[in-house]
Design a protein around this motif. Sequence first.
Motif, mmCIF file in Angstrom:
data_model
loop_
_atom_site.group_PDB
_atom_site.id
_atom_site.type_symbol
_atom_site.label_atom_id
_atom_site.label_comp_id
_atom_site.label_asym_id
_atom_site.label_seq_id
_atom_site.Cartn_x
_atom_site.Cartn_y
_atom_site.Cartn_z
ATOM 1 N N GLU A 417 38.225 46.964 48.617
ATOM 2 C CA GLU A 417 38.648 47.259 50.162
ATOM 3 C C GLU A 417 38.094 45.954 51.047
ATOM 4 O O GLU A 417 38.554 45.654 52.070
ATOM 5 N N LYS A 418 37.161 45.334 50.448
ATOM 6 C CA LYS A 418 36.531 44.126 51.177
ATOM 7 C C LYS A 418 35.779 43.446 50.083
ATOM 8 O O LYS A 418 35.696 43.593 48.993
ATOM 9 N N PRO A 419 35.706 42.117 50.505
ATOM 10 C CA PRO A 419 34.984 41.208 49.513
ATOM 11 C C PRO A 419 33.688 41.674 48.903
ATOM 12 O O PRO A 419 32.889 42.339 49.690
ATOM 13 N N GLY A 420 33.642 41.598 47.690
ATOM 14 C CA GLY A 420 32.243 42.068 46.885
ATOM 15 C C GLY A 420 32.611 43.247 46.474
ATOM 16 O O GLY A 420 31.621 44.109 45.670
ATOM 17 N N ASP A 421 33.672 44.050 46.555
ATOM 18 C CA ASP A 421 33.961 45.262 46.155
ATOM 19 C C ASP A 421 34.538 45.312 44.626
ATOM 20 O O ASP A 421 34.845 44.283 44.205
ATOM 21 N N VAL A 422 34.322 46.258 43.792
ATOM 22 C CA VAL A 422 34.833 46.131 42.449
ATOM 23 C C VAL A 422 35.849 47.021 42.273
ATOM 24 O O VAL A 422 36.225 47.812 43.211
ATOM 25 N N TYR A 423 36.701 46.612 41.210
ATOM 26 C CA TYR A 423 38.004 47.298 41.067
ATOM 27 C C TYR A 423 37.560 48.013 39.449
ATOM 28 O O TYR A 423 37.226 47.221 38.542
ATOM 29 N N ALA A 424 38.195 49.170 39.441
ATOM 30 C CA ALA A 424 38.041 49.926 38.082
ATOM 31 C C ALA A 424 39.154 51.032 37.904
ATOM 32 O O ALA A 424 39.644 51.555 38.747
ATOM 33 N N GLN A 425 39.540 51.098 36.478
ATOM 34 C CA GLN A 425 40.679 52.122 36.204
ATOM 35 C C GLN A 425 40.166 52.580 34.835
ATOM 36 O O GLN A 425 39.496 51.687 34.311
ATOM 37 N N PHE A 426 40.506 53.838 34.652
ATOM 38 C CA PHE A 426 40.181 54.235 33.211
ATOM 39 C C PHE A 426 41.443 55.086 32.685
ATOM 40 O O PHE A 426 42.458 55.512 33.669
ATOM 41 N N ALA A 427 41.354 55.278 31.415
ATOM 42 C CA ALA A 427 42.560 56.276 30.689
ATOM 43 C C ALA A 427 41.638 56.706 29.455
ATOM 44 O O ALA A 427 41.104 56.261 28.793
ATOM 45 N N THR A 428 41.821 58.192 29.582
ATOM 46 C CA THR A 428 41.776 58.842 28.231
ATOM 47 C C THR A 428 42.823 58.783 27.477
ATOM 48 O O THR A 428 43.906 58.563 27.745
ATOM 49 N N PRO A 460 44.628 44.670 41.060
ATOM 50 C CA PRO A 460 45.062 44.717 42.317
ATOM 51 C C PRO A 460 45.457 43.333 43.028
ATOM 52 O O PRO A 460 45.225 42.213 42.578
ATOM 53 N N ALA A 461 46.216 43.239 44.002
ATOM 54 C CA ALA A 461 46.825 41.882 44.693
ATOM 55 C C ALA A 461 45.710 41.426 45.190
ATOM 56 O O ALA A 461 45.722 39.949 45.551
ATOM 57 N N ASN A 462 44.869 42.140 45.676
ATOM 58 C CA ASN A 462 43.608 41.387 46.589
ATOM 59 C C ASN A 462 42.306 41.308 45.451
ATOM 60 O O ASN A 462 41.341 41.245 45.928
ATOM 61 N N ALA A 463 42.736 41.267 44.191
ATOM 62 C CA ALA A 463 41.578 41.260 43.334
ATOM 63 C C ALA A 463 40.824 39.716 43.330
ATOM 64 O O ALA A 463 41.417 38.794 43.402
ATOM 65 N N GLU A 464 39.457 39.978 43.564
ATOM 66 C CA GLU A 464 38.575 38.726 43.452
ATOM 67 C C GLU A 464 38.774 37.838 42.144
ATOM 68 O O GLU A 464 38.660 38.625 40.850
ATOM 69 N N PRO A 465 38.765 36.528 42.185
ATOM 70 C CA PRO A 465 38.565 35.910 41.052
ATOM 71 C C PRO A 465 37.257 36.126 39.968
ATOM 72 O O PRO A 465 36.334 36.531 40.549
ATOM 73 N N GLY A 466 37.598 35.975 38.640
ATOM 74 C CA GLY A 466 36.440 36.111 37.897
ATOM 75 C C GLY A 466 36.716 36.804 36.649
ATOM 76 O O GLY A 466 37.785 37.109 36.108
ATOM 77 N N THR A 467 35.699 37.059 35.871
ATOM 78 C CA THR A 467 36.001 38.012 34.604
ATOM 79 C C THR A 467 35.852 39.284 34.523
ATOM 80 O O THR A 467 35.101 40.009 35.302
ATOM 81 N N TYR A 468 36.887 39.964 34.071
ATOM 82 C CA TYR A 468 37.022 41.579 34.130
ATOM 83 C C TYR A 468 36.916 42.167 32.743
ATOM 84 O O TYR A 468 37.340 41.444 31.702
ATOM 85 N N LEU A 469 36.464 43.028 32.613
ATOM 86 C CA LEU A 469 35.870 43.775 31.376
ATOM 87 C C LEU A 469 37.000 44.970 30.875
ATOM 88 O O LEU A 469 36.973 45.732 31.647
#
Length: 632
Positions: A417-428, A460-469
């Motif tokens: 929602e703001k810079p510095g926030d993390v994005y995460a999803q999961f699935a069983t 997300p469309a507003n995802a910050e650049p970087g490495t995602y795990l």
Amino acid sequence: MGGLGAPWSWCETCPRGVPAPSLSGRASWWAAPLAAVLVACGGSEDPAQEGRVEPQAQVQPAFVDEGASQKDLEGAWVEKGGDKPPAAPRPVGLALEVENGEGQPLRVRAGGTFYINQIDLRAVVSATSDEGLKTLRTQSDFAGLGWSGVRMEDQEPVLLGNPGAFTRRRYYRNAAWMNVNSFFTVEPVDSRGRLTGLPMLLNVGGEDRRRPGLDSFFVRRLRAIQSTLDCATPNDCTNARKFEEEALVEVRNAYDHARAHTFTLRPETVALRLRWSLKPFAPYVIPVEQEQAPAFSYGFSIDIKALTPPRHDGTYAPGSEITFQLTLKDGDGRPLHPPGSLPTYNEVAAGLNPAGIEYYRAFFDPTTTYYRRKHRERMLMTQIIGPAQNIQPIRNVIALDDFLDPNVDEQVVALPEKPGDVYAQFATLPFANILFRGAFFPEEKLWDRPNTDTWQYKIPANAEPGTYLVTVKGRRVYLGEDRPASRTIEIQVGSKKRTEAKLTTGPCNSCHSDGGELATVLHGNDNRAACAGCHAPLGFELEGPIFVRVHFIHSRSNRVDSPPAQCSSCHLNKAGIQRTSQAACLSCHKSYPDWHVARFGAIDSMYVGRADEKAFEQCTGSCHTQHPGSGL
């Protein structure tokens, strides 16, 4: 009194080619267990026996490190003058189980080399009145043990249920038999109860401290539980009439020195006789069937690949939807399922999947963090979290309705929602709307539905650049081996520059070593950055976040090397202990001042204080700026 029962005659049945222990060896073997019996029955342990717990020297097959490559083995052999190394058996850790005094049958690969990696004992009885553990102490398989000193330590409601069918669990510790040093011996026997190999001595250890050089297992959990099964609400069990009382012994993750005590079953071996020093004259018999040509190998690994190709520069654009696919494999790299599909839930739950794939089992075998069989939950699950530089605990509570929505396969647990926030999803896997809807709405027959090995994550469309795990974790139970595995891959979003997580805790390997490494215990995952996405608080399992579970386990265990209040043992800086909330504080503390109760509500969860989303809200910045004795 031969074979099965008499300790004084067991060496008389030694098979040909297996030397009988010396008289001094027999005396040493029985001294420590008998001392444990005396303590459990109210006597004292002779301090002179301290340290006399190592098994006698045994002729063992060569131990092969599971991480060693064939090239490494060949090089070592050539250095010793050999032309070509023999095919070295790879030791396999066996999981033994006893239910109400009955050893659960064990199937193994014929000719395999094994060690004991896990032992689970359980005694359970039913009761119609709330009398604590009375029936368990007098009428169960554990009735003859020393129960003096037992007391209730914690209680917790189970948030899943319906009116009149909620569950409350009370957890008991400190009985004499739980605290004393005790031992197991495992004896391979033939159909007449005669030994077919040397017994193996395993040290359960004591509750008071961790002894890596003497204990056989990294994890040691001995406790009793009373479950009230028909509460009107999660916190009202006034008129309950259905109770279950159980005692549990859980030891697992053998230390390196215990893994080195390997054995190979002779063709005539039909059982493992399990003796516990607290019940030395009532051994458990675990039937063994040896399979000559199993379809799969031991071992377990997971592959992940992105089916959606990245852009020409190897990155994904923010807003991309990416399809991923997993492949579950045995130790030889053989897939455990056909490409594109996984077995149905019912096939796995009924034990009909020949490859040993496992899914979430807590519907049938309830699990509780620290207190009850969390290693047997066996969830197959995947997550994405990033960018790495923003990784932090997830504090958004995921509601049960999100699990039951037939239109949602992957749960979004955090959005930037703001810079510095993390994005995460999961699935069983199977998806939660199959797994949990199948339990709540059996008429839909979702547990018979074929399952997929693919899933989609929407960046997300507003995802910050970087490495995602991207991580997958699971467990395989196959021919006696109960083994976790995890795999993490990295993808780049918006930039080719790799970024890293800024972890504020460590080093875990101060204690997690010699067989208890993070790569071996729990999910078999030593990448701590790849945990928070799966470990979000759930509306029916609020203790999900890693900080809650780590605080809870380490504050309840008496086998941690440093005092729990000494935050500097794990936290690397002062700022790391200043993001305070009820969930953070009460995952370690059991109470707080009365004025806190008046202002913030009563404690109704042993894990997080209050059983709702407010447990994770940041406390005021003017309070809790330091922790007494923290060392920071």
